[in-house]
Design an enzyme around this catalytic site. Structure first.
Site, mmCIF file in Angstrom:
data_model
loop_
_atom_site.group_PDB
_atom_site.id
_atom_site.type_symbol
_atom_site.label_atom_id
_atom_site.label_comp_id
_atom_site.label_asym_id
_atom_site.label_seq_id
_atom_site.Cartn_x
_atom_site.Cartn_y
_atom_site.Cartn_z
ATOM 1 N N GLY A 1 33.379 42.364 8.003
ATOM 2 C CA GLY A 1 34.151 41.162 7.657
ATOM 3 C C GLY A 1 33.981 40.024 8.633
ATOM 4 O O GLY A 1 34.710 39.043 8.583
ATOM 5 N N SER B 1 27.432 43.215 7.607
ATOM 6 C CA SER B 1 27.553 44.674 7.718
ATOM 7 C C SER B 1 27.161 45.324 6.396
ATOM 8 O O SER B 1 26.588 46.417 6.370
ATOM 9 C CB SER B 1 28.974 45.063 8.104
ATOM 10 O OG SER B 1 29.901 44.556 7.150
ATOM 11 N N ASP C 1 20.634 37.920 3.365
ATOM 12 C CA ASP C 1 21.095 38.921 4.335
ATOM 13 C C ASP C 1 20.199 40.147 4.342
ATOM 14 O O ASP C 1 19.809 40.657 5.398
ATOM 15 C CB ASP C 1 22.537 39.339 4.019
ATOM 16 C CG ASP C 1 23.480 38.152 3.933
ATOM 17 O OD1 ASP C 1 23.124 37.066 4.447
ATOM 18 O OD2 ASP C 1 24.574 38.301 3.353
#
Ligand code: GLA
Length: 390
Positions: free
Chosen positions: A131, A136, A181
């Site tokens: 977060g 992640s 990402d």
């Protein structure tokens, strides 16, 4: 551990032991994938644009063993996370919940890509903060994708594995994110950023030269949470689609600065500012890559600052804590700073001369304390290599 244990041996052994302790048999192998920071190029990925993220020395590691049946068992070192079990033959995306949606989503998308995935046991640990806007989720997807690609002998290329991770995120987790990402996590190389063209998916490493220039990249995790499955992210995405449609192009990537006067004439103020952010941000990414090659990272501070202002004022995805982090870091000696990632919380990054790192950190902490805000987490990250088998 990840900063000193560059081969990952100690970590791999510890995780293999945790796996064996939990499942009662050995893992077939251990795979690792990093989180990322985005140096510059925000919300440009789903507009077919340019991004310049880098993989960081914060990683997610999975120990995995293939099974003879179609059962998947997932366990983790995360506090309070219960083990999860499901069957690949009956799994559907609506069953996915919590962190298990990421590995389940990857297995599901590999199967949809025509790769038969065996059941598997998986144990995960991670030091990518959840977060914090450091991906992640992509780290977990990429570690699992690489593990399953190796274990099935599918031997998928890195760009294909990134695409599998992104589809897991879009279709199973339900977050309408772009390809940045997972690409950073799969394609990262040491000391480099990944220059990625999100239209044709061509990419190249761009040396960052932070150490040679005496710079550190500080992450300031504001601890303000963001959720991309809902809310602002999806709303920004659809305003970009509408902006492109109104301008008569397939994607905002097709516009440049010369188109902005026409955009301002035909669009209302808010949609115009959304478009202007994407157009100017693409130009900043290209310029940042150029300047890194010709002048090194000391020359890119102003571009980072301009990117932040554009996100704050035009795209409106920053928040008071992120603005404070950026302003305080700059006042404390950073040569440039910006929020990183999807926005609405998460982290900022600041490029700081090594000798000013303490001053910058103190300035940020003092700023947050003066406003009675939650203490941010401040740490340096290094540009690191992408996903690998340990
Ligand atoms: C999140 C998404 C990415 C990208 C960024 C904003 O990190 O996962 O695809 O859109 O936000 O640049």
């Amino acid at each position: 551990m990840t900063t000193t244990d560059t081969t990952g041996t100690a970590l791999a052994e510890a995780l293999a032991r945790a796996f064996a302790g939990h499942f009662g048999h050995d893992a077939d192998g251990v795979w690792q994938a990093p989180g990322r920071v985005n140096l510059i190029g925000e919300h440009t990925d789903y507009n077919d644009g340019l991004v310049l993220p880098f993989a960081i020395n914060r990683t997610t590691t999975v120990a995995v063993a293939a099974r003879a049946d179609r059962t998947v068992r997932l366990a983790s070192a995360f506090a309070g996370a219960d083990p999860v079990e499901f069957d690949l033959d009956t799994f559907t995306p609506d069953q996915a919940a919590g962190w298990s949606a990421y590995p389940a989503g990857v297995a599901w998308e590999l199967e949809r890509a025509g790769i038969t995935v065996p059941g598997f046991d998986l144990f995960v640990s991670s030091d990518v903060p959840v977060g914090a806007g450091l991906s992640s989720s992509a780290a977990l997807e990429c570690a699992v994708a690489l593990a399953l690609s190796d274990l099935t002998g599918a031997g998928l290329g890195r760009a294909d594995l990134a695409a599998i991770g992104r589809r897991a995120e879009n279709n199973v987790v339900g977050a309408p994110t772009g390809i940045m990402d997972q690409s950073a996590s799969m394609l990262g190389t040491r000391d480099c950023a990944v220059y990625l063209d999100c239209r044709d998916l061509s990419s190249r490493p761009v040396p960052l030269g932070l150490e040679e220039s005496g710079l550190l990249c500080l992450v300031i995790d504001t601890k303000v949470s963001h959720a991309h499955a809902t809310g602002g992210y999806a709303e920004r995405r659809s305003s970009c689609v509408q902006g492109a449609r109104a301008m008569g192009v397939g994607a905002l990537r097709d516009l440049d600065a010369a188109d902005l006067p026409r955009a301002e004439r035909i669009l209302d103020d808010v949609p115009f500012r959304r478009v202007r952010h994407i157009v100017t941000e693409n130009e900043r990414v290209a310029r940042t890559a150029e300047l890194l090659a010709t002048h090194g990272p000391l020359a890119i501070g102003e571009l980072l600052d301009a990117s932040h202002r554009s996100m704050r004022d035009d795209f409106e995805i920053s928040c008071p804590e992120l603005n404070l982090a950026v302003d305080a870091a700059r006042a404390g000696g950073a040569i440039g700073a910006r929020m990183t990632g999807g926005g609405f919380g998460g982290s900022a990054i600041a490029l700081v001369p090594v000798d000013d790192a303490d001053r910058a950190r103190t300035a940020v902490l003092a700023g947050f304390a003066a406003r009675g805000l939650r203490v941010p987490d401040i740490f340096a990250v290094l540009p690191a290599e992408g996903a690998r088998r340990l």
